[in-house]
Scaffold this active site. Structure first.
Site, PDB file in Angstrom:
ATOM      1  N   HIS A   1      61.785  59.189  22.102  1.00 16.55           N
ATOM      2  CA  HIS A   1      61.024  60.431  21.960  1.00 16.55           C
ATOM      3  C   HIS A   1      60.376  60.843  23.277  1.00 16.55           C
ATOM      4  O   HIS A   1      60.276  62.034  23.579  1.00 16.55           O
ATOM      5  CB  HIS A   1      59.946  60.251  20.883  1.00 16.55           C
ATOM      6  CG  HIS A   1      59.202  61.497  20.552  1.00 16.55           C
ATOM      7  ND1 HIS A   1      59.751  62.507  19.794  1.00 16.55           N
ATOM      8  CD2 HIS A   1      57.954  61.909  20.872  1.00 16.55           C
ATOM      9  CE1 HIS A   1      58.870  63.485  19.662  1.00 16.55           C
ATOM     10  NE2 HIS A   1      57.768  63.154  20.300  1.00 16.55           N
TER      11      HIS A   1
ATOM     12  N   HIS B   1      58.688  67.412  15.093  1.00 10.00           N
ATOM     13  CA  HIS B   1      57.847  66.393  14.451  1.00 10.00           C
ATOM     14  C   HIS B   1      58.527  66.000  13.145  1.00 10.00           C
ATOM     15  O   HIS B   1      57.943  66.047  12.065  1.00 10.00           O
ATOM     16  CB  HIS B   1      56.428  66.927  14.212  1.00 10.00           C
ATOM     17  CG  HIS B   1      55.366  66.004  14.726  1.00 10.00           C
ATOM     18  ND1 HIS B   1      54.229  65.678  14.030  1.00 10.00           N
ATOM     19  CD2 HIS B   1      55.282  65.315  15.886  1.00 10.00           C
ATOM     20  CE1 HIS B   1      53.480  64.846  14.735  1.00 10.00           C
ATOM     21  NE2 HIS B   1      54.102  64.621  15.866  1.00 10.00           N
TER      22      HIS B   1
ATOM     23  N   ARG C   1      48.732  72.466  22.110  1.00 14.10           N
ATOM     24  CA  ARG C   1      48.053  71.867  23.267  1.00 14.10           C
ATOM     25  C   ARG C   1      48.952  71.862  24.508  1.00 14.10           C
ATOM     26  O   ARG C   1      48.460  71.968  25.637  1.00 14.10           O
ATOM     27  CB  ARG C   1      47.564  70.455  22.946  1.00 14.10           C
ATOM     28  CG  ARG C   1      46.417  70.419  21.956  1.00 14.10           C
ATOM     29  CD  ARG C   1      45.741  69.053  21.924  1.00 14.10           C
ATOM     30  NE  ARG C   1      46.666  67.978  21.664  1.00 14.10           N
ATOM     31  CZ  ARG C   1      47.123  67.643  20.457  1.00 14.10           C
ATOM     32  NH1 ARG C   1      46.741  68.316  19.391  1.00 14.10           N
ATOM     33  NH2 ARG C   1      47.953  66.623  20.305  1.00 14.10           N
TER      34      ARG C   1
ATOM     35  N   GLY D   1      62.078  71.992  26.590  1.00 14.21           N
ATOM     36  CA  GLY D   1      62.327  71.809  25.169  1.00 14.21           C
ATOM     37  C   GLY D   1      62.130  70.373  24.745  1.00 14.21           C
ATOM     38  O   GLY D   1      61.290  69.656  25.295  1.00 14.21           O
TER      39      GLY D   1
END
Length: 761
Positions: free
Chosen positions: A63, A114, A135, A557
């Site tokens: 990730h 997510h 954020r 991205g």
């Protein structure tokens, strides 16, 4: 170990690591492979401490490090960094891309996933996905102004879809609504392969003046490192970073670290506080703390700067005082930021944080050299080169090959399936396609989102794309669309990814905006499967070639891998977000038919292209075979030029792109949204092809008869074929000589499936 197993000794110092080289460490439990652990030891010249192992494990996770995808993603960097509006102000490698839109304004936008956390805990997984991407936008110096989401779920009638979908939608809406950010678009799709593997892709956009741009780096020896926002807790320890780096087994996730818990009201304070800090000119560098938490913030800031960093972990504010240093470093607690501030500005920084009731703590400083040193209870527990943590992790050139079964799939064409062209058969096909979950009305979802808060929303769902006014005096604005066609990508990843981009590009173009740049969220199965890696590699190549042709650079991205249960991967899903610029939002083109009597025209060429279509899936029991429609990038660009001019000249009453469901769905949706009917004559000899083909580079428009000649001349100037279909009417959907259906009957078929499936009709 104070009541539960720990990652290592309570205090495993660097000096202890030298003294005890043969201590067994639970690296496999943290997702670290044998060869990666050996690489860490080689880098350090010793075994890692427990804290260092924690840092490497999250920062080298799939990730965070893109270790299986970066060899392919580098091809995006080979593209021109110029948009039709000028060079990018920030691109790949930053927290979000930044695009010059004129008049001294820039916008920053980015999409992220997510997915895995949203399966484990749907509400918090989706909510914190929204919070995290907002954020990222904030950290660039921008005020967040809108969000979008692209969602994928299992079949509508599946029990687990009924668990996951309402929680995800509630999380997206709850967090975004509390932040006061309009949700202006996106999509919701369903397929068997997303059962137990939902996709939650969130996009945010922010606006800034050119001079307000901020980047993530720590420079200036003696500058202070300040952690501000929420306290650090045990929620989200290894959350997104580890969850997104391993497949789910047949019974659920193989690892279940706790999912992050969001507090949108804290984030709202954090946004306003951070913007005031920017305005005061007292931030030298800033980083959002998302996946990998403090591990990410410290290592990335230090790696990108011109010095090292020293951090005292003891002073980090904790919600749970029992947390060990490894857990503090891995925690992905939300609503936290890290800033680098000159010593003379620290007092003012603290005053502004206090004004907004935002907790702020100096946890370290920039030091000479190239080391990241972290202390705990007066002992050094981390002493690393931050580049090896943040930017020089493992790079895998995973083997990949085209699946042997794909030839049979491509040969099993939808064009060869039976079709019923009788009046009753066409009417039933029309009703069934309208009721397909991937076409059906998504109001049940979108009504939970505030689409108009802040007062600058010009277009939102269910229009072709979302549109936001940037400047209230000049009416400068931007348009955004998120699209992915996973069925096409399954059939041919290269062409399918291009079609996903083309659809998002077209959705922006038909509003009158000029498409200028893209962000992407690439969702695939396990990279350890060579067939999945082939899908990924081909998709990236397709996007690179299409972006080069369209002149739309990739600004950044996200990649999400390991989206599969057991041996079953999701359909490859390259979600593409396209940003467009419109100089005057008052010229925007809506998607709803407006006036009875207006002419209806079809733009573009229709071929017999039914493979991968909604008609194929709905009328033939989920069939998926053949090849996707031809990609027509030149035609897409020509179409965009036509709409840009037509908008400025205010020629059109409405415009709607053709994509899922083809002409049938575009006509019906335009009628439903305008509460009017139509009478059209289908072109060509085969009504099934005319209604349901999903040929690319097409749109329908409605306009006054007085403007038809000028518009047809405009289309001819740009080489765009035009076919006159008919006109807008009152309350019947009439396909002349074929069949007709009452507006309300057709609309009921379109609006009822999702509420009925979820038991909320």
């Amino acid at each position: 170990m104070r009541g539960r197993d720990r990652l290592g000794p309570v205090v495993d110092t660097v000096s202890n690591a030298f003294r005890t080289p043969d201590v067994e460490q639970p690296y496999a439990a943290l997702g670290v492979k044998d060869d990666e652990y050996a690489q860490i030891r080689e880098i350090l010249g010793r075994r890692p401490t427990s804290a260092e192992l924690a840092m490497y494990s999250v920062m080298w996770s799939e990730h965070c490090s893109y270790k299986s995808s970066k060899v392919h993603l580098r091809k995006f960097g080979e593209l021109s960094q110029d948009t039709p509006r000028g060079p990018l102000l920030a691109g790949i490698g930053e927290q979000a891309g930044v695009v010059d839109i004129g008049q001294g304004y820039a916008v920053t936008f980015k999409a992220e996933s997510h997915n895995h956390p949203s399966y484990v805990e749907p509400y918090q997984g989706a909510a914190t996905g929204v919070g995290g991407i907002v954020r990222d936008i904030l950290a660039m110096g921008a005020r967040p102004i809108a969000v979008m989401d692209s969602l994928r779920f299992g079949p509508l009638d599946a029990d687990d879809t009924h668990r996951v979908l309402p929680g995800v939608v509630s999380g997206v809406g709850g967090y975004g609504n509390c932040l006061g950010l309009p949700n202006i678009g996106g999509e919701v799709q369903f397929h068997d392969t997303y059962l137990d593997n939902p996709l939650v892709n969130a996009l945010s956009i922010g606006v800034l003046r050119h001079e307000d741009l901020h980047l993530a780096f720590a420079s200036g020896v003696g500058n202070q490192v300040i952690l501000f926002g929420a306290a650090t807790g045990g929620d989200g320890i290894g959350g997104a970073s580890i969850l997104a780096s391993e497949s789910f087994d047949e019974d659920g996730p193989a690892k279940r670290p706790s999912v992050q818990v969001g507090d949108p009201f804290m984030e709202k304070l954090l946004i306003e506080c951070t913007l005031e800090l920017f305005a005061a000119g007292i931030i030298s560098g800033i980083q959002d703390l998302g996946a990998a938490g403090i591990s990410c913030g410290t290592s990335e800031l230090a790696s990108a700067g011109d010095g090292g960093m020293h951090v005292d972990l003891d002073v980090v504010p904790l919600r749970d005082p029992s947390l060990q240093p490894e857990e503090i470093l891995m925690s992905e607690s939300q609503e936290r930021m890290m800033a680098v501030v000159e010593p003379a500005n620290v007092e003012r920084f603290m005053e502004i944080c206090a004004k907004w009731d935002v907790q702020a703590t100096v946890i370290g400083e920039v030091i000479e050299g190239d080391r990241l040193i972290i202390d705990w209870h007066g002992e050094t527990i981390v002493d690393v080169d931050p580049k090896t943590v943040a930017h020089e992790g493992p790079v895998y050139e995973r083997p990949y090959h085209r699946p042997g079964w794909l030839d049979a799939v491509n040969a099993n064409r939808a064009e060869d399936l039976p079709r019923d062209n009788s009046a009753d058969g066409l009417k039933q096909s029309f009703v069934r396609v309208l009721g397909n979950g991937n076409v059906a009305d998504k109001t049940w979802v979108t009504q939970q989102y505030d689409r108009y808060v802040r007062g600058n929303t010009i277009l939102s769902q269910p229009d072709n794309s979302g549109m936001i006014r940037i400047d209230e005096e000049t009416n400068l604005g931007v348009a955004l669309s998120m699209d992915a066609n996973s069925r096409f990508t399954f059939l041919n990843p290269y062409l399918g990814a291009q079609q996903s981009l083309a659809e998002a590009y077209r959705n922006v173009a038909v509003t009158g905006a000029e498409p200028v740049a893209i962000t992407d969220c690439l969702n695939y199965g396990s990279p350890e499967d060579p067939e999945v890696m082939w899908q990924f590699a081909e998709s990236v190549l397709g996007l690179v070639d299409a972006c080069r042709e369209l002149g739309t650079p990739v600004t950044g991205g996200n990649v999400s891998l390991y989206n599969q249960t057991g041996a079953t991967p999701i359909l490859p899903t390259p979600t593409i977000g396209v940003l467009g610029v419109i100089d005057d939002v008052t010229t925007r083109i809506k998607s709803a038919f407006q006036h009875p009597g207006d002419a209806i025209l079809l733009l573009g060429e229709t071929d017999e292209e039914l493979s991968g279509s909604i008609w194929e899936a709905e009328l033939h029991d989920g069939h998926l075979g053949g090849m996707p429609p031809k990609v027509r990038l030149d035609a897409e660009k020509a179409l965009a030029r036509v709409f840009a001019t037509a908008a400025k000249e205010r020629l059109l009453s409405s415009a709607h792109d053709l994509s899922e469901g083809g002409l049938a769905v575009a006509l019906a949706e335009s009628a439903f949204r305008g509460d009017v009917g139509f009478a059209v004559t289908l072109p060509g000899d085969d009504p099934t092809v005319a209604l349901f083909s999903e040929s690319a580079a097409r749109a329908i428009v409605s306009l006054s008869g007085a403007d038809v000649a000028r518009f047809e001349a405009l289309c001819a100037e740009h080489g765009v074929p035009v076919t006159r279909l008919g006109e807008v009417t009152d309350d019947q959907l009439e396909f002349v000589g074929r069949f007709s259906i009452a507006l309300d009957e057709a609309r009921d078929a379109w609006t009822s499936p999702i509420p009925a499936a979820l038991g909320r009709a």
